[in-house]
Design an enzyme around this catalytic site. Structure first.
Site, PDB file in Angstrom:
ATOM      1  CB  THR A   1      -7.305   0.713  -4.813  1.00  0.00           C
ATOM      2  OG1 THR A   1      -8.192   1.784  -5.094  1.00  0.00           O
ATOM      3  CG2 THR A   1      -6.495   1.069  -3.577  1.00  0.00           C
TER       4      THR A   1
ATOM      5  CB  SER B   1      -6.849  -0.231   3.387  1.00  0.00           C
ATOM      6  OG  SER B   1      -7.524  -0.818   2.300  1.00  0.00           O
ATOM      7  CB  SER B   2     -12.321  -0.878   3.466  1.00  0.00           C
ATOM      8  OG  SER B   2     -12.601   0.303   4.150  1.00  0.00           O
TER       9      SER B   2
ATOM     10  CG  ASP C   1      -8.415   5.194   1.791  1.00  0.00           C
ATOM     11  OD1 ASP C   1      -9.572   5.654   1.697  1.00  0.00           O
ATOM     12  OD2 ASP C   1      -8.015   4.240   1.105  1.00  0.00           O
TER      13      ASP C   1
ATOM     14  N   GLY D   1     -15.190  -1.366  -3.204  1.00  0.00           N
ATOM     15  CA  GLY D   1     -16.407  -0.822  -2.588  1.00  0.00           C
ATOM     16  C   GLY D   1     -16.119   0.000  -1.349  1.00  0.00           C
ATOM     17  N   GLY D   2     -14.855   0.459  -1.188  1.00  0.00           N
ATOM     18  CA  GLY D   2     -14.525   1.310  -0.047  1.00  0.00           C
ATOM     19  C   GLY D   2     -15.016   0.673   1.241  1.00  0.00           C
TER      20      GLY D   2
ATOM     21  CB  THR E   1     -10.956  -0.413  -5.387  1.00  0.00           C
ATOM     22  OG1 THR E   1     -10.661   0.855  -4.837  1.00  0.00           O
ATOM     23  CG2 THR E   1     -10.151  -1.477  -4.657  1.00  0.00           C
TER      24      THR E   1
ATOM     25  NE  ARG F   1      -4.036   1.614   2.434  1.00  0.00           N
ATOM     26  CZ  ARG F   1      -5.083   2.044   1.749  1.00  0.00           C
ATOM     27  NH1 ARG F   1      -5.322   1.609   0.536  1.00  0.00           N
ATOM     28  NH2 ARG F   1      -5.916   2.925   2.274  1.00  0.00           N
TER      29      ARG F   1
ATOM     30  CG  ASN G   1      -8.885   6.323  -2.514  1.00  0.00           C
ATOM     31  OD1 ASN G   1      -9.676   5.473  -2.123  1.00  0.00           O
ATOM     32  ND2 ASN G   1      -8.915   7.561  -2.073  1.00  0.00           N
TER      33      ASN G   1
HETATM   34  O1  DON Z   1      -8.234   1.130   0.665  1.00  0.00           O
HETATM   35  C1  DON Z   1      -9.421   1.451   0.703  1.00  0.00           C
HETATM   36  O2  DON Z   1     -10.174   1.087   1.557  1.00  0.00           O
HETATM   37  C2  DON Z   1      -9.975   2.312  -0.407  1.00  0.00           C
HETATM   38  N1  DON Z   1      -8.930   3.107  -0.987  1.00  0.00           N
HETATM   39  C3  DON Z   1     -10.664   1.436  -1.394  1.00  0.00           C
HETATM   40  C4  DON Z   1     -11.439   2.223  -2.402  1.00  0.00           C
HETATM   41  C5  DON Z   1     -12.556   1.500  -3.008  1.00  0.00           C
HETATM   42  O3  DON Z   1     -12.775   0.346  -2.792  1.00  0.00           O
HETATM   43  C6  DON Z   1     -13.445   2.283  -3.897  1.00  0.00           C
HETATM   44  N2  DON Z   1     -14.660   1.601  -4.214  1.00  0.00           N
HETATM   45  N3  DON Z   1     -15.714   2.084  -4.401  1.00  0.00           N
END
Ligand code: DON
Length: 587
Positions: free
Chosen positions: A411, A464-465, A435, A488-489, A393, A96, A413
């Protein structure tokens, strides 16, 4: 005639009993699922050449960065879980992005308020990219094929171009203003409209990236060095510095990937390995599944409002823990042992009132008038009106013929990352700085709130998620049964949890497990999200009667999963029907 009818009956009954094995195409060799057909094809090509799961995943990762630049790319970063069948061991690689050395805690704050857009758009949002180091380290340590072979599909795709799809259009429309700020991004990713302004390209338009093809060729030939200390590094720094950003040559030179022990949990006798911090996702997967097993020891009935309520309440509590404790483990002490202990999870489960929803604010008071880090908060991808395509992502799931497995989520982001392309290189840079908690308690682009533990510091990894996850066979804790992950954040962990529960609790085939409607909570906003086709009206009403405020969403996530039947070793792969991906495999 009578006998005939009986035979038909037997045949139909046999079909119904055998349904899980019939619902998706079985493969006897390796299988892969990714968010783009060209990436899945690249992965399959590696398997067909005798490559292993790592070769396939890395070929897919490089290709995805070319053909779906709104998701991921070499200007981004990610996480991977790599399982080796021979030893039964699983490794975690964390590539990351990190905050530049010149980053400061309040760099996005002015007069006590977050300046919207600074952490999401343009050079000020760029963190030090890790994808090149990560992808190539995976290949070097665990792959079988030469670098040039694995990068070739991506190089070809960059040179020959890919065609603009509805998803591309949705992402480019969401980020049009941001892309227009950067001349290189404008030239590469937009086309002129009737008024002569740069705009979203038409369907079928060919996006060619000759500079990126050259960059990838350099990496294929020389490895990661030119990216971190050579001419590519210089180009990235020049572009970012020219716009007033912080990335320096020293940041790139100092960039290092990290290894971690996988985070271990279990669900109804299946061992689970997932991503530890700096992801908050894996912990959520382990805690929520642990709580559900305690709350419903005999299994979950499908979409029973009572079960859904318990699920929502468990998730709500886990996201509170995220705010309280989680950040980069190299910077903050996270009580992981306690948070994953059986006693803690039992207490979490025990704190749920089965009759009514607990208001989020009573668990942890939210910040008053928090605002958002986005320039236009209605731009957020979780706006109810937002199209299902507006998700970024990407995740890659692979199992090869020998049972080696890779779960890789990667990602830049937000859609098209920072919208900045380093001049002359084709490298689209991330906006991963968003993030971090720009100001603890202020929601980011995903409406996610994080706390002090996730505040900005030089060299720190933003929380991160992303939750690449492996689920193992019940009777063999070293044999991978399911590889799963999603973008999906904030909704990533709940997407992964639901796919696992659909398979383990409902015995669904992987195609349906991935495709079913989803339900999500994230503590704040205090709403239960229900995706299109997610719940029937009576179920929604039952949840509302318990005090849940429902938000109807089009769709979210893009789960990519490969299932390996522990008994037959046949593989089934599924790419989320909400998106444009493909699952492929070897006969
Ligand atoms: O690392 C993360 O959690 C975010 N940067 C991921 C972004 C993401 O999944 C966007 N989706 N809608």
């Amino acid at each position: 005639m009578r006998t005939h009818q009986n035979w038909w009956g037997v045949a139909v009954a046999a079909l119904v009993v055998a349904w899980p094995a019939w619902a998706a195409r079985p493969y006897r060799g390796g299988a892969v699922a990714t968010a783009h057909p060209e990436a899945s094809e690249a992965a399959l090509r590696m398997l067909d050449k005798g490559g292993n799961a790592v070769d396939a995943a890395v070929a897919a990762a490089f290709t995805l960065g070319v053909v779906a630049p709104y998701h991921s790319g070499i200007g981004g970063g990610g996480f991977a879980l790599v399982h080796e069948a021979k030893t039964g061991g699983t490794r975690v690689l964390d590539f990351r992005e990190v905050a530049p050395a010149a980053a400061t805690r309040d760099m996005y704050v002015k007069d006590g308020k977050v300046v919207p857009g600074l952490s999401t758009d343009g050079v000020t949002s760029v963190a030090v990219p890790g994808a090149v180091a990560g992808y190539l380290e995976l290949l070097e340590k665990h792959g079988k094929l030469p670098r040039a072979v694995v990068l070739q599909p991506a190089i070809d795709a960059a040179r020959n171009g890919f065609w603009v799809s509805p998803k591309y259009q949705a992402m480019a429309a969401m980020r049009r203003d941001c892309l227009r700020q950067d001349p290189e991004a404008t030239r590469l990713f937009l086309t002129k409209n009737d008024k002569g302004e740069p705009d979203v390209p038409p369907i079928g338009h060919l996006v060619r990236q000759p500079e990126l093809a050259r960059t990838l060729q350099t990496l294929a030939k020389n490895g990661p060095k030119p990216f971190y200390s050579g001419p590519l590094a210089q180009a990235m720094v020049d572009t970012v510095k020219a716009g007033g950003g912080l990335l320096s040559l020293e940041d790139l030179k100092a960039y290092k990937t990290r290894t971690h022990e996988p985070l271990e949990g279990s669900y109804r006798g299946h061992r689970i390995l997932t991503m530890p911090p700096p992801s908050a996702g894996g912990l959520a997967v382990v805690q929520v599944l642990g709580a559900l097993e305690r709350l419903r020891p005999k299994g979950m009935s499908y979409r029973d409002p009572e079960d859904l309520h318990l699920y929502a309440e468990a998730v709500r509590r886990v996201y509170v823990d995220r705010v309280k404790y989680l950040g980069d483990p190299a910077f903050v002490k996270i009580p992981m042992e306690r948070l994953t202990s059986s006693g803690y999870i039992a207490d979490l489960a025990g704190s749920i009132d089965p009759k009514k929803a607990t208001p989020s604010a009573s668990l942890l008071a939210p910040r008053e008038n928090a605002g958002s880090t986005l320039k236009n908060p209605t731009d957020t991808w979780y706006d109810p009106a937002s199209a299902p395509e507006k998700k970024n992502t990407t995740h890659i799931s692979v199992i090869d013929k020998d049972g080696n497995a890779v779960a890789l989520t990667t990602t830049v982001n937000y859609g098209f990352g920072s919208c900045v392309v380093a001049k002359g290189t084709g490298v689209l840079l991330n906006d991963e700085m968003d993030d971090f908690a720009a100001l603890p308690g202020v929601p980011n682009a995903y409406g996610l709130v994080t706390g002090e533990a996730n505040s900005i510091a030089p060299g720190k990894v933003p929380l991160s998620s992303m939750s690449p996850t492996l689920v193992f066979a019940k009777d063999d804790p070293k044999k991978v049964m399911l590889v799963v992950g999603s973008p999906g954040g904030s909704t990533i962990p709940t997407t992964v949890i639901q796919v696992i529960s659909h398979i383990v609790d409902q015995g669904m085939d992987v195609t349906r497990a991935v495709g079913m409607g989803r339900v999500h909570h994230q503590y704040l906003p205090d709403e239960l999200w229900v995706d299109r086709w997610g719940l029937e009206p009576a179920t929604q009403a039952a949840l509302e009667a318990k005090g849940h405020k429902l938000r109807k969403q089009e769709a979210w996530g893009d789960a990519e999963a490969v299932y390996s039947d522990p008994k037959t070793n046949l593989r089934y792969a599924a790419s989320d029907p909400r998106n444009e991906g493909t699952a492929l495999g070897q006969d």
